[in-house]
Design a protein around this motif. Structure first.
Motif, PDB file in Angstrom:
ATOM      1  N   ILE A  63     -19.438  10.495 -35.421  1.00  0.00           N
ATOM      2  CA  ILE A  63     -20.600  10.014 -36.057  1.00  0.00           C
ATOM      3  C   ILE A  63     -20.284   8.578 -36.461  1.00  0.00           C
ATOM      4  O   ILE A  63     -21.282   7.789 -36.318  1.00  0.00           O
ATOM      5  CB  ILE A  63     -21.233  10.906 -36.923  1.00  0.00           C
ATOM      6  N   VAL A  64     -19.303   8.515 -37.141  1.00  0.00           N
ATOM      7  CA  VAL A  64     -18.951   7.339 -37.661  1.00  0.00           C
ATOM      8  C   VAL A  64     -18.733   6.130 -36.758  1.00  0.00           C
ATOM      9  O   VAL A  64     -19.325   5.081 -36.591  1.00  0.00           O
ATOM     10  CB  VAL A  64     -17.863   7.157 -38.860  1.00  0.00           C
ATOM     11  N   VAL A  65     -18.007   6.433 -35.580  1.00  0.00           N
ATOM     12  CA  VAL A  65     -17.536   5.337 -34.649  1.00  0.00           C
ATOM     13  C   VAL A  65     -18.965   5.203 -33.747  1.00  0.00           C
ATOM     14  O   VAL A  65     -19.197   3.980 -33.280  1.00  0.00           O
ATOM     15  CB  VAL A  65     -16.653   6.139 -33.774  1.00  0.00           C
ATOM     16  N   MET A  66     -19.854   6.194 -33.481  1.00  0.00           N
ATOM     17  CA  MET A  66     -21.007   6.138 -32.583  1.00  0.00           C
ATOM     18  C   MET A  66     -22.095   5.490 -33.129  1.00  0.00           C
ATOM     19  O   MET A  66     -22.938   4.723 -32.643  1.00  0.00           O
ATOM     20  CB  MET A  66     -21.399   7.442 -31.914  1.00  0.00           C
ATOM     21  N   SER A  67     -22.097   5.612 -34.536  1.00  0.00           N
ATOM     22  CA  SER A  67     -23.521   5.266 -35.328  1.00  0.00           C
ATOM     23  C   SER A  67     -23.288   4.132 -35.999  1.00  0.00           C
ATOM     24  O   SER A  67     -24.155   3.021 -36.341  1.00  0.00           O
ATOM     25  CB  SER A  67     -23.894   6.308 -36.094  1.00  0.00           C
ATOM     26  N   LEU A  68     -22.252   3.708 -36.740  1.00  0.00           N
ATOM     27  CA  LEU A  68     -21.826   2.765 -37.676  1.00  0.00           C
ATOM     28  C   LEU A  68     -22.025   1.194 -36.849  1.00  0.00           C
ATOM     29  O   LEU A  68     -22.734   0.311 -37.537  1.00  0.00           O
ATOM     30  CB  LEU A  68     -20.334   2.608 -38.384  1.00  0.00           C
ATOM     31  N   GLY A  69     -21.490   1.277 -35.597  1.00  0.00           N
ATOM     32  CA  GLY A  69     -21.831  -0.081 -35.142  1.00  0.00           C
ATOM     33  C   GLY A  69     -23.027  -0.629 -34.609  1.00  0.00           C
ATOM     34  O   GLY A  69     -23.407  -1.643 -34.760  1.00  0.00           O
ATOM     35  N   GLY A  70     -23.874   0.440 -34.489  1.00  0.00           N
ATOM     36  CA  GLY A  70     -25.561   0.181 -34.430  1.00  0.00           C
ATOM     37  C   GLY A  70     -25.968  -0.537 -35.670  1.00  0.00           C
ATOM     38  O   GLY A  70     -26.789  -1.478 -35.597  1.00  0.00           O
ATOM     39  N   TYR A  71     -25.472   0.136 -36.764  1.00  0.00           N
ATOM     40  CA  TYR A  71     -26.086  -0.368 -38.186  1.00  0.00           C
ATOM     41  C   TYR A  71     -25.290  -1.744 -38.619  1.00  0.00           C
ATOM     42  O   TYR A  71     -25.931  -2.659 -39.456  1.00  0.00           O
ATOM     43  CB  TYR A  71     -25.914   0.627 -39.215  1.00  0.00           C
ATOM     44  N   ALA A  72     -24.349  -2.298 -37.796  1.00  0.00           N
ATOM     45  CA  ALA A  72     -23.874  -3.481 -38.068  1.00  0.00           C
ATOM     46  C   ALA A  72     -24.686  -4.412 -37.383  1.00  0.00           C
ATOM     47  O   ALA A  72     -24.439  -5.925 -37.451  1.00  0.00           O
ATOM     48  CB  ALA A  72     -22.490  -3.356 -37.263  1.00  0.00           C
ATOM     49  N   LEU A  73     -25.793  -4.139 -36.502  1.00  0.00           N
ATOM     50  CA  LEU A  73     -26.509  -4.994 -36.110  1.00  0.00           C
ATOM     51  C   LEU A  73     -27.830  -5.199 -36.992  1.00  0.00           C
ATOM     52  O   LEU A  73     -28.556  -6.154 -36.751  1.00  0.00           O
ATOM     53  CB  LEU A  73     -27.161  -4.711 -34.636  1.00  0.00           C
ATOM     54  N   ALA A  74     -27.992  -4.421 -37.762  1.00  0.00           N
ATOM     55  CA  ALA A  74     -29.184  -4.529 -38.811  1.00  0.00           C
ATOM     56  C   ALA A  74     -29.286  -6.025 -39.496  1.00  0.00           C
ATOM     57  O   ALA A  74     -30.603  -6.333 -39.446  1.00  0.00           O
ATOM     58  CB  ALA A  74     -29.117  -3.375 -39.698  1.00  0.00           C
ATOM     59  N   PRO A  75     -28.477  -6.577 -39.877  1.00  0.00           N
ATOM     60  CA  PRO A  75     -28.423  -7.959 -40.604  1.00  0.00           C
ATOM     61  C   PRO A  75     -29.455  -9.007 -39.746  1.00  0.00           C
ATOM     62  O   PRO A  75     -30.060  -9.744 -40.138  1.00  0.00           O
ATOM     63  CB  PRO A  75     -27.257  -8.422 -41.125  1.00  0.00           C
ATOM     64  N   ASP A  76     -28.996  -8.638 -38.256  1.00  0.00           N
ATOM     65  CA  ASP A  76     -29.810  -9.754 -37.379  1.00  0.00           C
ATOM     66  C   ASP A  76     -31.220  -9.446 -37.230  1.00  0.00           C
ATOM     67  O   ASP A  76     -31.708 -10.151 -36.284  1.00  0.00           O
ATOM     68  CB  ASP A  76     -28.991  -9.808 -36.264  1.00  0.00           C
ATOM     69  N   PHE A  77     -31.938  -8.683 -37.758  1.00  0.00           N
ATOM     70  CA  PHE A  77     -33.076  -8.260 -37.716  1.00  0.00           C
ATOM     71  C   PHE A  77     -34.156  -9.378 -37.986  1.00  0.00           C
ATOM     72  O   PHE A  77     -35.528  -9.384 -37.834  1.00  0.00           O
ATOM     73  CB  PHE A  77     -33.584  -6.960 -38.346  1.00  0.00           C
ATOM     74  N   ASP A  78     -33.636 -10.288 -38.665  1.00  0.00           N
ATOM     75  CA  ASP A  78     -34.218 -11.608 -39.100  1.00  0.00           C
ATOM     76  C   ASP A  78     -34.331 -12.496 -37.959  1.00  0.00           C
ATOM     77  O   ASP A  78     -35.098 -13.751 -38.219  1.00  0.00           O
ATOM     78  CB  ASP A  78     -33.726 -12.151 -40.288  1.00  0.00           C
ATOM     79  N   GLU A  79     -33.786 -12.265 -36.820  1.00  0.00           N
ATOM     80  CA  GLU A  79     -33.824 -13.304 -35.728  1.00  0.00           C
ATOM     81  C   GLU A  79     -34.567 -12.463 -34.668  1.00  0.00           C
ATOM     82  O   GLU A  79     -34.122 -11.505 -34.080  1.00  0.00           O
ATOM     83  CB  GLU A  79     -32.437 -13.438 -35.281  1.00  0.00           C
ATOM     84  N   PRO A  80     -35.855 -13.006 -34.257  1.00  0.00           N
ATOM     85  CA  PRO A  80     -36.752 -12.291 -33.225  1.00  0.00           C
ATOM     86  C   PRO A  80     -36.106 -12.100 -31.762  1.00  0.00           C
ATOM     87  O   PRO A  80     -36.329 -11.164 -31.008  1.00  0.00           O
ATOM     88  CB  PRO A  80     -37.919 -13.448 -33.011  1.00  0.00           C
ATOM     89  N   GLY A  81     -35.054 -12.808 -31.523  1.00  0.00           N
ATOM     90  CA  GLY A  81     -34.279 -12.852 -30.313  1.00  0.00           C
ATOM     91  C   GLY A  81     -33.190 -11.893 -30.195  1.00  0.00           C
ATOM     92  O   GLY A  81     -32.447 -11.860 -29.309  1.00  0.00           O
ATOM     93  N   ALA A  82     -32.777 -11.216 -31.594  1.00  0.00           N
ATOM     94  CA  ALA A  82     -31.570 -10.402 -31.604  1.00  0.00           C
ATOM     95  C   ALA A  82     -31.668  -9.238 -30.852  1.00  0.00           C
ATOM     96  O   ALA A  82     -32.620  -8.611 -30.537  1.00  0.00           O
ATOM     97  CB  ALA A  82     -31.395 -10.364 -33.039  1.00  0.00           C
ATOM     98  N   THR A  83     -30.455  -8.634 -30.651  1.00  0.00           N
ATOM     99  CA  THR A  83     -30.346  -7.161 -29.848  1.00  0.00           C
ATOM    100  C   THR A  83     -31.121  -6.381 -30.414  1.00  0.00           C
ATOM    101  O   THR A  83     -31.903  -5.589 -29.727  1.00  0.00           O
ATOM    102  CB  THR A  83     -28.773  -7.054 -29.682  1.00  0.00           C
ATOM    103  N   ILE A  84     -30.786  -6.259 -31.648  1.00  0.00           N
ATOM    104  CA  ILE A  84     -31.568  -5.022 -32.612  1.00  0.00           C
ATOM    105  C   ILE A  84     -33.011  -4.936 -32.308  1.00  0.00           C
ATOM    106  O   ILE A  84     -33.929  -4.100 -32.450  1.00  0.00           O
ATOM    107  CB  ILE A  84     -31.225  -4.847 -33.945  1.00  0.00           C
ATOM    108  N   VAL A  85     -33.656  -6.361 -32.308  1.00  0.00           N
ATOM    109  CA  VAL A  85     -35.039  -6.531 -32.429  1.00  0.00           C
ATOM    110  C   VAL A  85     -35.775  -5.836 -31.105  1.00  0.00           C
ATOM    111  O   VAL A  85     -36.558  -5.521 -30.616  1.00  0.00           O
ATOM    112  CB  VAL A  85     -35.458  -7.967 -32.691  1.00  0.00           C
ATOM    113  N   LYS A  86     -34.871  -6.571 -29.954  1.00  0.00           N
ATOM    114  CA  LYS A  86     -34.975  -6.352 -28.530  1.00  0.00           C
ATOM    115  C   LYS A  86     -35.121  -4.558 -28.248  1.00  0.00           C
ATOM    116  O   LYS A  86     -35.675  -4.108 -27.367  1.00  0.00           O
ATOM    117  CB  LYS A  86     -34.252  -6.949 -27.452  1.00  0.00           C
ATOM    118  N   LYS A  87     -33.878  -3.961 -28.939  1.00  0.00           N
ATOM    119  CA  LYS A  87     -33.783  -2.493 -28.557  1.00  0.00           C
ATOM    120  C   LYS A  87     -34.705  -1.615 -29.679  1.00  0.00           C
ATOM    121  O   LYS A  87     -34.770  -0.455 -29.256  1.00  0.00           O
ATOM    122  CB  LYS A  87     -32.385  -2.087 -29.177  1.00  0.00           C
ATOM    123  N   THR A  88     -35.531  -2.139 -30.301  1.00  0.00           N
ATOM    124  CA  THR A  88     -36.514  -1.556 -31.061  1.00  0.00           C
ATOM    125  C   THR A  88     -37.781  -1.621 -30.834  1.00  0.00           C
ATOM    126  O   THR A  88     -39.066  -1.273 -31.148  1.00  0.00           O
ATOM    127  CB  THR A  88     -36.386  -1.771 -32.595  1.00  0.00           C
TER     128      THR A  88
END
Length: 252
Positions: A63-88
């Motif tokens: 779970i840690v290996v599969m999930s933690l990397g995803g949450y490592a994208l969270a801080p870039d939610f302040d950038e409209p063009g960021a990957t996490i924004v596109k994936k949501t």
């Protein structure tokens, strides 16, 4: 750093740390009792730690290996063009400009210690309810897998997310709030540290002080030709050493 560097690098570091934390006593005993060269002692120590992994510990590592990397994208939610924004999707597109405005711009509020603590609290409480815990693990996995495989491979996304959700559900009895906080808040913290290596962030926001080393250029040759390949190899090695090999030990 770029999202494709953040995710594998953070996942490998988080997975390795989780493994060492869970197996520290076994590793200490094995190291003390082993003889020979450093390489031999290290090999015996890792072998002992890997073979001693329980099903519960294997599940946590997965779970840690599969999930933690995803949450490592969270801080870039302040950038409209960021990957996490596109994936949501539409939700991300709607909320990202609001978050950016509240955070004072890029690499400020969402990259601060307060954001790390806030996400850690989210993970802490999420791990105390089985439904919230499964959703927490599955969402982090989705972000990681969608980043690696691309937006169109929905079959891969579904299989990975369902597998993580099942494992998270089965492992819930051994889950602690600390684990939830470590996955969500830890992913954000690792993102910030990695950005500090590549540049400067307002980690103490709203205090207008930038923290960082500027050792490498974001999306530059060092990141693309050294850091990212090493991170990709590392996350595969961690997944192999903390999940696949221990599973084979337990099964056979």
């Amino acid at each position: 750093m770029m999202a494709k560097t953040h995710a594998p690098l953070s996942a490998s570091i988080g997975g390795a740390f989780a493994f060492a934390y869970m197996q520290w006593e076994t590793m200490s005993e094995a190291w003390s009792s082993s003889v020979g060269s450093f390489v031999n002692r290290a090999s015996e120590t890792m072998s002992a730690a890997t073979s001693a992994m329980t099903w519960s510990q294997i599940a946590v590592s997965f779970i840690v290996v599969m999930s933690l990397g995803g949450y490592a994208l969270a801080p870039d939610f302040d950038e409209p063009g960021a990957t996490i924004v596109k994936k949501t999707g539409p939700v991300g597109a709607l909320l990202s400009p609001v978050v950016r405005a509240l955070a004072g711009g890029h690499r400020k509020g969402t990259h601060s210690v307060f954001a790390v603590l806030g996400l850690g609290v989210l993970g802490w409480y999420g791990a105390q309810n089985i439904v919230a815990w499964v959703l927490l693990a599955a969402f982090g996995c989705y972000l990681s897998v969608a980043l690696v495989t691309g937006a169109k491979r929905w079959a891969v996304h579904v299989v990975a997310v369902v597998l993580v959700a099942i494992v998270a559900c089965l492992a819930f009895s051994s889950v602690t709030p600390v684990l939830g906080a470590a996955i969500v808040g830890g992913g954000a913290l690792l993102h910030d540290v990695e950005d500090m290596i590549a540049g400067r962030v307002k980690f103490l926001w709203p205090i207008p002080v930038s923290v960082g080393l500027n050792w490498i250029t974001t999306d530059g040759p060092v990141e693309n030709m050294v850091v990212r390949p090493v991170a990709n190899v590392a996350v595969v090695a961690v997944l192999l050493g903390t999940v696949i090999v221990p599973t084979l030990f337990r099964a056979f």
